[in-house]
Design a protein around this motif. Sequence first.
Motif, short mmCIF file in Angstrom:
data_model
loop_
_atom_site.label_atom_id
_atom_site.label_comp_id
_atom_site.label_asym_id
_atom_site.label_seq_id
_atom_site.Cartn_x
_atom_site.Cartn_y
_atom_site.Cartn_z
N GLN A 71 45.28 31.39 46.57
CA GLN A 71 45.36 32.82 46.89
C GLN A 71 44.25 33.60 46.18
O GLN A 71 43.61 34.48 46.77
N GLU A 72 44.05 33.31 44.90
CA GLU A 72 43.03 34.02 44.13
C GLU A 72 41.63 33.70 44.66
O GLU A 72 40.78 34.61 44.75
N MET A 73 41.38 32.47 45.02
CA MET A 73 40.07 32.11 45.56
C MET A 73 39.85 32.75 46.93
O MET A 73 38.72 33.13 47.27
N THR A 74 40.91 32.88 47.71
CA THR A 74 40.82 33.56 49.00
C THR A 74 40.36 34.99 48.80
O THR A 74 39.50 35.50 49.53
N SER A 75 40.92 35.66 47.81
CA SER A 75 40.55 37.05 47.51
C SER A 75 39.09 37.14 47.07
O SER A 75 38.37 38.07 47.46
N ILE A 76 38.64 36.20 46.26
CA ILE A 76 37.28 36.23 45.74
C ILE A 76 36.25 35.91 46.83
O ILE A 76 35.22 36.59 46.95
N LEU A 77 36.55 34.90 47.65
CA LEU A 77 35.58 34.43 48.64
C LEU A 77 35.66 35.17 49.97
O LEU A 77 34.73 35.11 50.77
N MET A 256 36.47 29.29 41.79
CA MET A 256 37.58 28.61 41.12
C MET A 256 37.55 28.89 39.63
O MET A 256 38.58 29.18 39.01
N ARG A 257 36.37 28.79 39.02
CA ARG A 257 36.24 29.07 37.59
C ARG A 257 36.66 30.50 37.27
O ARG A 257 37.41 30.74 36.31
N LYS A 258 36.20 31.45 38.07
CA LYS A 258 36.56 32.85 37.85
C LYS A 258 38.06 33.06 37.93
O LYS A 258 38.66 33.74 37.09
N ALA A 259 38.68 32.47 38.95
CA ALA A 259 40.13 32.62 39.13
C ALA A 259 40.88 32.03 37.94
O ALA A 259 41.85 32.62 37.44
#
Length: 298
Positions: A71-77, A256-259
């Motif tokens: 979910q977090e990577m979806t928001s970032i990307l 992924m690292r950021k999340a």
Amino acid sequence: MKGTTFNHFERCRLRDLTKTHLGRLLATVVLATTLASPTVADINLVFGTYAADKPTATVKKYKSFLHYLGQEMTSILGERVKIRMKIAKDYETGIDHLANGIVDFARFGPASYISVRDRNNGVQIIAMESIGGKKRFKGIIAVHAESSFQTLSDLKRQSFAFGDQLSTIGRYLAQSHLIDAGVTSHELSGYDYLERHDRVGAAVGAGRFTAGALKQSTFDEMVEAGVPIKILYEFENVTKPWIAASDMGPEIRDAMRKAMLNTTDPAILSDIANDGFLDGSDADYDFIREAIRHSKMF
């Protein structure tokens, strides 16, 4: 000048030609729009690990966090990220999966990270787990709760249970510390590799082995469950790295690292890394490399 007139047949023919022309025009517009704006596919990732404890416990441990990470990577990307899990039956198979790109990223113990990097130096550390804001934690050499042994040197002529043959705590670090205490395979009455930390604890508690090496969290869980074991010796280990396969794109790896580094909610982290994640590097695992070399004397 009078306007041109059409009979019924000509009017029908003109109408049919107009419909055909409009149809072709519409089809051209749709095709051009499709080519200009292709449908964006999901980003499908496979997470890999091995069962250091029971496979059912391994699935339970990771399921919620991987859903959150997607979910977090979806928001970032800005693209939907879906993550599924692939659990290897043993350490070696898990290492194969990451080295060969069968999985996209993995969570390994330090020795397994060193092994996979030796086989494919393109793998990269995404982040390291934090314990109290640090990269170190304890491994345990346990004995039966009623044991009278006080030091590692007391284990001469006794039996010892190790974990997997590629385990950081369950083999390499434990053997390195035994060597320092003057206990090698020649001084033991016997030893075996039981593959999983929980099996080691259970075997020592049942009296099948005098002592055994296991991680702190499994030791704590087994003591709480009533398994009669206690600590004989503690030693330092470095926390687990999360590792990207060599072919993972940098944009996905950075997201992924950021999340992971931004995750602070204890409810999300509770089964993975209670204190979140830290930046990590290959150099953080140099002392494990030394332990692996030292253990060859066992």
